[in-house]
Design a protein around this motif. Structure first.
Motif, PDB file in Angstrom:
ATOM      1  N   GLN A  19      19.086 -12.676 -10.928  1.00  0.00           N
ATOM      2  CA  GLN A  19      18.036 -12.686  -9.919  1.00  0.00           C
ATOM      3  C   GLN A  19      16.832 -13.460 -10.433  1.00  0.00           C
ATOM      4  N   VAL A  20      16.282 -14.336  -9.598  1.00  0.00           N
ATOM      5  CA  VAL A  20      15.119 -15.132  -9.969  1.00  0.00           C
ATOM      6  C   VAL A  20      13.874 -14.475  -9.390  1.00  0.00           C
ATOM      7  N   ILE A  21      12.779 -14.527 -10.128  1.00  0.00           N
ATOM      8  CA  ILE A  21      11.528 -13.953  -9.658  1.00  0.00           C
ATOM      9  C   ILE A  21      10.521 -15.069  -9.451  1.00  0.00           C
ATOM     10  N   LYS A  22       9.972 -15.163  -8.266  1.00  0.00           N
ATOM     11  CA  LYS A  22       8.975 -16.175  -7.934  1.00  0.00           C
ATOM     12  C   LYS A  22       7.594 -15.532  -8.033  1.00  0.00           C
ATOM     13  N   VAL A  23       6.655 -16.233  -8.680  1.00  0.00           N
ATOM     14  CA  VAL A  23       5.302 -15.719  -8.831  1.00  0.00           C
ATOM     15  C   VAL A  23       4.421 -16.310  -7.742  1.00  0.00           C
ATOM     16  N   GLN A  24       3.702 -15.461  -7.031  1.00  0.00           N
ATOM     17  CA  GLN A  24       2.777 -15.888  -5.996  1.00  0.00           C
ATOM     18  C   GLN A  24       1.418 -15.269  -6.272  1.00  0.00           C
ATOM     19  N   THR A  25       0.350 -16.015  -6.031  1.00  0.00           N
ATOM     20  CA  THR A  25      -0.982 -15.445  -6.242  1.00  0.00           C
ATOM     21  C   THR A  25      -1.393 -14.615  -5.027  1.00  0.00           C
ATOM     22  N   THR A  26      -2.197 -13.591  -5.296  1.00  0.00           N
ATOM     23  CA  THR A  26      -2.720 -12.744  -4.235  1.00  0.00           C
ATOM     24  C   THR A  26      -4.221 -12.596  -4.438  1.00  0.00           C
ATOM     25  N   ASP A  27      -4.927 -12.141  -3.416  1.00  0.00           N
ATOM     26  CA  ASP A  27      -6.381 -12.005  -3.487  1.00  0.00           C
ATOM     27  C   ASP A  27      -6.841 -10.575  -3.697  1.00  0.00           C
ATOM     28  N   GLY A  28      -5.955  -9.655  -3.987  1.00  0.00           N
ATOM     29  CA  GLY A  28      -6.326  -8.259  -4.173  1.00  0.00           C
ATOM     30  C   GLY A  28      -5.331  -7.366  -3.472  1.00  0.00           C
ATOM     31  N   ALA A  29      -5.675  -6.114  -3.335  1.00  0.00           N
ATOM     32  CA  ALA A  29      -4.776  -5.138  -2.735  1.00  0.00           C
ATOM     33  C   ALA A  29      -4.680  -5.339  -1.228  1.00  0.00           C
ATOM     34  N   ASP A  30      -3.513  -4.984  -0.665  1.00  0.00           N
ATOM     35  CA  ASP A  30      -3.299  -5.063   0.773  1.00  0.00           C
ATOM     36  C   ASP A  30      -3.846  -3.839   1.495  1.00  0.00           C
ATOM     37  N   ILE A  31      -4.231  -2.806   0.734  1.00  0.00           N
ATOM     38  CA  ILE A  31      -4.772  -1.586   1.319  1.00  0.00           C
ATOM     39  C   ILE A  31      -6.113  -1.284   0.660  1.00  0.00           C
ATOM     40  N   ASP A  32      -6.847  -0.356   1.230  1.00  0.00           N
ATOM     41  CA  ASP A  32      -8.135   0.036   0.656  1.00  0.00           C
ATOM     42  C   ASP A  32      -7.887   0.897  -0.580  1.00  0.00           C
ATOM     43  N   ILE A  33      -8.300   0.396  -1.754  1.00  0.00           N
ATOM     44  CA  ILE A  33      -8.114   1.166  -2.991  1.00  0.00           C
ATOM     45  C   ILE A  33      -9.465   1.481  -3.638  1.00  0.00           C
ATOM     46  N   SER A  34     -10.510   1.537  -2.832  1.00  0.00           N
ATOM     47  CA  SER A  34     -11.851   1.779  -3.384  1.00  0.00           C
ATOM     48  C   SER A  34     -12.111   3.248  -3.730  1.00  0.00           C
ATOM     49  N   GLY A  35     -11.238   4.147  -3.303  1.00  0.00           N
ATOM     50  CA  GLY A  35     -11.461   5.578  -3.558  1.00  0.00           C
ATOM     51  C   GLY A  35     -11.157   5.992  -4.987  1.00  0.00           C
ATOM     52  N   ASP A  36     -11.624   7.196  -5.345  1.00  0.00           N
ATOM     53  CA  ASP A  36     -11.439   7.720  -6.698  1.00  0.00           C
ATOM     54  C   ASP A  36      -9.962   7.852  -7.079  1.00  0.00           C
ATOM     55  N   ALA A  37      -9.084   8.041  -6.124  1.00  0.00           N
ATOM     56  CA  ALA A  37      -7.659   8.195  -6.417  1.00  0.00           C
ATOM     57  C   ALA A  37      -7.073   6.949  -7.073  1.00  0.00           C
ATOM     58  N   PHE A  38      -7.760   5.821  -6.930  1.00  0.00           N
ATOM     59  CA  PHE A  38      -7.264   4.564  -7.490  1.00  0.00           C
ATOM     60  C   PHE A  38      -8.044   4.123  -8.725  1.00  0.00           C
ATOM     61  N   ASP A  39      -8.789   5.040  -9.334  1.00  0.00           N
ATOM     62  CA  ASP A  39      -9.521   4.697 -10.556  1.00  0.00           C
ATOM     63  C   ASP A  39      -8.590   4.212 -11.657  1.00  0.00           C
ATOM     64  N   PHE A  40      -7.337   4.679 -11.661  1.00  0.00           N
ATOM     65  CA  PHE A  40      -6.395   4.245 -12.687  1.00  0.00           C
ATOM     66  C   PHE A  40      -6.163   2.731 -12.632  1.00  0.00           C
ATOM     67  N   VAL A  41      -6.249   2.131 -11.444  1.00  0.00           N
ATOM     68  CA  VAL A  41      -6.096   0.672 -11.331  1.00  0.00           C
ATOM     69  C   VAL A  41      -7.270  -0.014 -12.015  1.00  0.00           C
ATOM     70  N   ARG A  42      -8.470   0.463 -11.732  1.00  0.00           N
ATOM     71  CA  ARG A  42      -9.669  -0.150 -12.325  1.00  0.00           C
ATOM     72  C   ARG A  42      -9.788   0.135 -13.819  1.00  0.00           C
ATOM     73  N   SER A  43      -9.020   1.100 -14.332  1.00  0.00           N
ATOM     74  CA  SER A  43      -9.067   1.403 -15.767  1.00  0.00           C
ATOM     75  C   SER A  43      -8.245   0.403 -16.588  1.00  0.00           C
TER      76      SER A  43
END
Length: 143
Positions: A36-60
């Motif tokens: 299986q080949v994996i293609k890399v594509q750039t993105t501009d951020g999350a597709d959903i709102d991740i600004s809440g405290d539940a997503f602090d692990f991403v910002r860590s």
């Protein structure tokens, strides 16, 4: 880190060799054992709102690209070069690089600059994070 993966049809060995030899400007691709080949594509951020405290692990998540060298020249001067950068995530998952230095690299890294000016070269990618429960984790790859 600003990328997403999409599977592609795996090219044959001859096509991969041709791409490697004559199309060096193309992005490098990994070919897992299952073909299986994996293609890399750039993105501009999350597709959903991740600004809440539940997503602090991403910002860590912090990514240190460590490039450090030192040596003593013929005149006895110590030449040091530190090109360390820090990658981190913003409120909505946007990824950015900033200048850093080896003094900011966490102790969990294998980086160990000798005292004095002994010849030393260290290059790695060090990633650390805190999970959803606050537990610390890290990984480092030297290259």
């Amino acid at each position: 880190m600003g990328v997403a993966f999409s599977p592609l049809e795996s090219p044959g060995p001859a096509e991969r060799l041709f791409d490697t030899a004559f199309q060096a400007t193309l992005p490098r691709q990994s070919f897992p054992d299952d073909g299986q080949v994996i293609k890399v594509q750039t993105t501009d951020g999350a597709d959903i709102d991740i600004s809440g405290d539940a997503f602090d692990f991403v910002r860590s998540i912090r990514v240190y690209h460590i490039q450090y060298r030192q040596h003593e020249n013929r005149d006895g001067d110590c030449n040091r070069s530190d090109s360390t950068r820090l990658g981190s995530y913003g409120v909505q998952g946007d990824y950015r690089w900033t200048r850093s230095n080896v003094g900011q690299v966490p102790a969990a890294s294998d980086l160990s600059i000798p005292n004095g000016c002994g010849s030393y070269f260290y290059r790695s990618v060090f990633v650390d994070w805190r999970d959803h429960a606050g537990n610390y984790g890290s990984e480092e790859v030297r290259y």
